[in-house]
Design a protein around this motif. Structure first.
Motif, short mmCIF file in Angstrom:
data_model
loop_
_atom_site.label_atom_id
_atom_site.label_comp_id
_atom_site.label_asym_id
_atom_site.label_seq_id
_atom_site.Cartn_x
_atom_site.Cartn_y
_atom_site.Cartn_z
N GLY A 58 7.13 10.66 -6.03
CA GLY A 58 7.71 9.50 -5.38
C GLY A 58 6.63 8.61 -4.79
O GLY A 58 5.46 9.00 -4.73
N ARG A 59 7.03 7.42 -4.38
CA ARG A 59 6.10 6.48 -3.73
C ARG A 59 6.71 6.04 -2.42
O ARG A 59 7.87 5.62 -2.36
CB ARG A 59 5.84 5.28 -4.64
CG ARG A 59 5.28 5.66 -6.00
CD ARG A 59 5.00 4.43 -6.85
NE ARG A 59 3.79 3.75 -6.41
CZ ARG A 59 3.37 2.58 -6.89
NH1 ARG A 59 4.08 1.97 -7.83
NH2 ARG A 59 2.27 2.03 -6.44
N TYR A 60 5.91 6.14 -1.37
CA TYR A 60 6.40 5.89 -0.02
C TYR A 60 5.67 4.70 0.59
O TYR A 60 4.45 4.60 0.55
CB TYR A 60 6.16 7.13 0.85
CG TYR A 60 6.78 7.05 2.22
CD1 TYR A 60 8.15 7.23 2.40
CD2 TYR A 60 6.00 6.83 3.36
CE1 TYR A 60 8.73 7.18 3.65
CE2 TYR A 60 6.57 6.78 4.62
CZ TYR A 60 7.93 6.96 4.75
OH TYR A 60 8.50 6.91 6.01
N PRO A 115 0.82 -1.24 0.00
CA PRO A 115 0.00 0.00 0.00
C PRO A 115 0.85 1.27 0.00
O PRO A 115 1.12 1.87 1.05
CB PRO A 115 -0.80 -0.14 1.30
CG PRO A 115 0.09 -0.91 2.22
CD PRO A 115 0.82 -1.90 1.33
N PHE A 116 1.24 1.72 -1.15
CA PHE A 116 2.08 2.90 -1.27
C PHE A 116 1.29 4.20 -1.07
O PHE A 116 0.09 4.27 -1.37
CB PHE A 116 2.73 2.95 -2.65
CG PHE A 116 3.88 2.01 -2.83
CD1 PHE A 116 5.16 2.35 -2.42
CD2 PHE A 116 3.69 0.75 -3.40
CE1 PHE A 116 6.22 1.48 -2.59
CE2 PHE A 116 4.74 -0.12 -3.58
CZ PHE A 116 6.02 0.25 -3.17
N GLU A 117 2.01 5.21 -0.63
CA GLU A 117 1.48 6.57 -0.57
C GLU A 117 2.19 7.38 -1.65
O GLU A 117 3.42 7.35 -1.77
CB GLU A 117 1.77 7.18 0.81
CG GLU A 117 1.40 8.64 0.93
CD GLU A 117 1.89 9.26 2.22
OE1 GLU A 117 1.74 10.49 2.37
OE2 GLU A 117 2.46 8.53 3.07
N GLU A 118 1.42 8.10 -2.46
CA GLU A 118 1.99 8.95 -3.50
C GLU A 118 2.42 10.27 -2.86
O GLU A 118 1.60 10.94 -2.21
CB GLU A 118 0.98 9.21 -4.61
CG GLU A 118 0.42 7.96 -5.27
CD GLU A 118 1.46 7.22 -6.09
OE1 GLU A 118 2.43 7.86 -6.55
OE2 GLU A 118 1.31 5.99 -6.26
N PRO A 168 11.55 2.82 -11.00
CA PRO A 168 11.97 3.13 -9.63
C PRO A 168 11.91 1.95 -8.65
O PRO A 168 12.80 1.80 -7.82
CB PRO A 168 10.98 4.24 -9.22
CG PRO A 168 10.66 4.92 -10.51
CD PRO A 168 10.61 3.81 -11.53
N ILE A 169 10.89 1.12 -8.76
CA ILE A 169 10.77 -0.02 -7.84
C ILE A 169 11.54 -1.22 -8.36
O ILE A 169 12.30 -1.86 -7.61
CB ILE A 169 9.29 -0.38 -7.61
CG1 ILE A 169 8.59 0.75 -6.85
CG2 ILE A 169 9.16 -1.70 -6.83
CD1 ILE A 169 7.09 0.55 -6.66
N SER A 170 11.40 -1.53 -9.64
CA SER A 170 12.06 -2.72 -10.19
C SER A 170 13.57 -2.66 -10.09
O SER A 170 14.23 -3.70 -9.96
CB SER A 170 11.63 -2.93 -11.64
OG SER A 170 10.26 -3.25 -11.72
N ASN A 171 14.14 -1.47 -10.16
CA ASN A 171 15.60 -1.33 -10.02
C ASN A 171 16.09 -1.89 -8.70
O ASN A 171 17.24 -2.30 -8.58
CB ASN A 171 16.01 0.14 -10.11
CG ASN A 171 16.43 0.57 -11.49
OD1 ASN A 171 17.01 1.64 -11.67
ND2 ASN A 171 16.15 -0.23 -12.51
N LEU A 190 11.30 4.58 0.44
CA LEU A 190 10.92 5.71 -0.40
C LEU A 190 11.56 5.53 -1.78
O LEU A 190 12.79 5.49 -1.89
CB LEU A 190 11.39 7.04 0.22
CG LEU A 190 11.30 8.30 -0.65
CD1 LEU A 190 9.89 8.51 -1.19
CD2 LEU A 190 11.77 9.52 0.14
N PHE A 191 10.72 5.39 -2.79
CA PHE A 191 11.18 5.27 -4.17
C PHE A 191 10.91 6.59 -4.88
O PHE A 191 9.75 6.96 -5.07
CB PHE A 191 10.44 4.14 -4.90
CG PHE A 191 10.61 2.78 -4.29
CD1 PHE A 191 11.62 1.94 -4.71
CD2 PHE A 191 9.74 2.35 -3.29
CE1 PHE A 191 11.76 0.68 -4.15
CE2 PHE A 191 9.89 1.08 -2.73
CZ PHE A 191 10.90 0.25 -3.15
N ILE A 192 11.96 7.29 -5.26
CA ILE A 192 11.76 8.55 -5.95
C ILE A 192 11.77 8.33 -7.46
O ILE A 192 12.43 7.42 -7.95
CB ILE A 192 12.82 9.59 -5.54
CG1 ILE A 192 14.20 9.23 -6.09
CG2 ILE A 192 12.89 9.73 -4.03
CD1 ILE A 192 15.26 10.27 -5.80
#
Length: 315
Positions: free
Chosen positions: A84-86, A68-71, A105-108, A124-126
């Motif tokens: 970003g996604r937190y 459950p990410f937060e934008e 950003p996430i797959s990396n 935190l994925f920016i």
């Protein structure tokens, strides 16, 4: 008269065969990029360099994406809106991930993210400027992104519950981390991880150009000038000039079989670093795959280095 004609011909030739291609190449290299398709959406990684690790990467990517990410967003110093996604866990520890050129950003970082999430970290994925949903017409191959990173760190550091921040960069993202290393003043930042980073945009463009058999000796000086006029940064300045002045411990990770950013660039950054440091060279690892190729040994070494500098224990 003949001399004047020769000079005109040479000038026109230089503009047509060097200046114009250099400007076009600059616009391509520094122009907006879509983020790569997430690994779990490929269906299969067969035929890609990720294929040997599909049983690790695809489940990890699916797991992290399902959370459950937060934008969230910040505004860069030049007014560009960055997204970003937190993924919070009410933890005193946060890992900030800085992706690579045209990276997802996430797959990396799906393998690293799954691991640190299991250890209770906030993630935190920016999304870097000129990528995906973030704004900006130009990216900076690290030289602009270094300043954006400071904004993301400040945003996370404002949370009183957060005591430890680690910044983990990959490829271009790790070069941004290296450039920012002497500008980070937040005492909550305990460690920087520079994974397969290059020395400078100039050096990396030269490396890419040689691979493609381009006349980089002629093109790059023009591209450097265009970059200075366009983004007001010197792409020839090395990340080592920042690393030599940092006080933050830095962990360098690089694959010995990296065909995109040769390991010699990673070692050069390591040698320049003036703070406590460690270099993990991973045999057989290609670009951005050192962490997963190294398996449990690299995972253990990474966590041990990070743990040494945290306020609390890693797990």
């Amino acid at each position: 008269m003949i001399i004047i004609i020769i000079l005109i011909v040479l000038a026109v030739s230089y503009i047509g065969f060097i200046v114009v291609p250099a400007v076009l190449l600059y616009r391509f290299a520094f122009g907006r990029k879509p983020c790569s398709v997430p690994l779990n959406e490929f269906g299969t990684l067969e035929g890609t360099r990720y294929a040997p690790f599909s049983e690790t990467l695809i489940p990890a990517d699916k797991f992290v994406h399902s959370q459950p990410f937060e934008e969230i967003s910040v505004t860069a110093r030049d007014g560009v809106l960055l997204r970003g996604r937190y993924l919070g866990q009410n933890s005193p520890r946060t890992m900030i991930f800085v992706h690579g050129y045209a990276g997802a950003p996430i797959s990396n970082f799906c393998a690293q993210a799954e691991r640190f999430y299991s250890l209770g970290w906030n993630l935190l994925f920016i999304t870097e400027r000129a990528h995906g949903e973030s704004g900006g017409k130009r990216l900076g191959l690290g030289v602009l992104e270094q300043y954006d990173l400071l904004n993301w760190i400040d945003l996370e550091a404002q949370k009183s519950s957060v005591e430890d921040i680690v910044v983990y960069g990959s490829s271009m993202g790790s070069t941004a981390v290296a450039y920012a290393s002497d500008k980070i003043t937040c005492p909550k930042v305990r460690t920087l991880v520079v994974d397969c980073g290059f020395v400078s945009p100039y050096r990396q463009l030269a490396c890419d150009g040689r691979t493609r058999k381009l006349p980089t000796v002629l093109l790059l000086p023009v591209m450097r000038l265009v970059a200075w006029l366009d983004i007001h940064e010197d792409i020839h300045r090395t990340a080592g000039q920042s690393l030599k002045n940092t006080h933050i411990p830095v962990l360098f990770i690089h694959g010995e079989a990296d065909r995109t950013v040769p390991i010699a660039q990673g070692r050069e950054n390591y040698e320049a670093c003036g703070s406590e440091k460690e270099f993990i060279a991973v045999a057989g690892a290609d670009h951005i795959l050192a962490y997963v190729t190294g398996g449990e040994e690299v995972q253990r070494k990474t966590e041990e280095f990070i743990s040494k500098h945290m306020k609390g224990k890693l797990s």
